[in-house]
Design a protein around this motif. Sequence first.
Motif, PDB file in Angstrom:
ATOM      1  N   GLU A 141      -1.296   3.038   7.928  1.00 21.99           N
ATOM      2  CA  GLU A 141      -2.212   3.581   6.927  1.00 21.99           C
ATOM      3  C   GLU A 141      -1.996   5.068   6.654  1.00 21.99           C
ATOM      4  O   GLU A 141      -2.278   5.547   5.565  1.00 21.99           O
ATOM      5  CB  GLU A 141      -3.665   3.327   7.346  1.00 21.99           C
ATOM      6  N   GLY A 165       1.444  -3.574   4.323  1.00 25.27           N
ATOM      7  CA  GLY A 165       1.623  -2.152   4.615  1.00 25.27           C
ATOM      8  C   GLY A 165       0.390  -1.471   5.164  1.00 25.27           C
ATOM      9  O   GLY A 165       0.383  -0.258   5.342  1.00 25.27           O
ATOM     10  N   ALA A 166      -0.659  -2.219   5.469  1.00 27.84           N
ATOM     11  CA  ALA A 166      -1.899  -1.607   5.960  1.00 27.84           C
ATOM     12  C   ALA A 166      -1.765  -1.115   7.399  1.00 27.84           C
ATOM     13  O   ALA A 166      -2.554  -0.297   7.846  1.00 27.84           O
ATOM     14  CB  ALA A 166      -3.057  -2.600   5.865  1.00 27.84           C
ATOM     15  N   ARG A 178      -6.929   1.524   0.625  1.00 27.99           N
ATOM     16  CA  ARG A 178      -7.310   0.111   0.750  1.00 27.99           C
ATOM     17  C   ARG A 178      -8.468  -0.246  -0.169  1.00 27.99           C
ATOM     18  O   ARG A 178      -8.506  -1.339  -0.739  1.00 27.99           O
ATOM     19  CB  ARG A 178      -7.699  -0.206   2.197  1.00 27.99           C
ATOM     20  N   CYS A 225       0.215   5.596   3.516  1.00 21.76           N
ATOM     21  CA  CYS A 225      -0.114   4.824   2.314  1.00 21.76           C
ATOM     22  C   CYS A 225      -0.242   5.701   1.076  1.00 21.76           C
ATOM     23  O   CYS A 225      -0.776   6.802   1.137  1.00 21.76           O
ATOM     24  CB  CYS A 225      -1.426   4.042   2.515  1.00 21.76           C
ATOM     25  N   LEU A 269       0.805  -1.219   0.000  1.00 26.67           N
ATOM     26  CA  LEU A 269       0.000   0.000   0.000  1.00 26.67           C
ATOM     27  C   LEU A 269       0.843   1.276   0.000  1.00 26.67           C
ATOM     28  O   LEU A 269       0.315   2.362  -0.178  1.00 26.67           O
ATOM     29  CB  LEU A 269      -0.944   0.012   1.204  1.00 26.67           C
ATOM     30  N   HIS A 270       2.147   1.139   0.180  1.00 24.47           N
ATOM     31  CA  HIS A 270       3.034   2.298   0.184  1.00 24.47           C
ATOM     32  C   HIS A 270       3.672   2.551  -1.173  1.00 24.47           C
ATOM     33  O   HIS A 270       4.496   3.443  -1.311  1.00 24.47           O
ATOM     34  CB  HIS A 270       4.131   2.120   1.248  1.00 24.47           C
TER      35      HIS A 270
END
Length: 180
Positions: free
Chosen positions: A107, A103-104, A114, A110, A72-73
């Motif tokens: 957050e 990577g959540a 998501r 990010c 997510l990053h």
Amino acid sequence: MSVLRPLDKQPGLNTATILLVGTEDALLQQLADSMLKEDCASELKVHLARSLPLPSNVNRPRIDLIVFVVNLHSKYSLRNVEESLHHVDTTFFLGKVGFLITGAGREGHCSIHRNTVVRLARTYRSPLLFCDLEVEGFRATVAQRLVRMLQICAGHVPGVSALNLLSLLRSSENPALEDV
């Protein structure tokens, strides 16, 4: 352009093979190592790829499960997965493809929301797992789940098929995207 098909190769006797596709080489290797530590009646084979298509000159076993890993990053990570999906035959999406989001846990940092990845998994009607692969305990837990999914997809669990697994995972999902 070669498309990865589930029945390109004959299955190996008591062998289950997973393909992890993602841009995070070190994290994928750590996940692979965690999977190989799991107690399993089958011979586990874990292959890593940064993207698809796979080189056509490589002699490889039949792939029973493909897991696309999105960080997510990294917007590049998501774009890489989206481009790789075009190289997978549609019959793989009958329970033999999954998405793993890492990577959540952080957050606030990010680059990808998501819900973007949730929509992607729903578009391909494939299961979605969340795990911070940098945390060893979480990585070990998701490795255990992936090994179990792999055994089912390889046909090594009597009475349960990849389609059964897909419907079981689907029934445990949150019904509304907003709830995620």
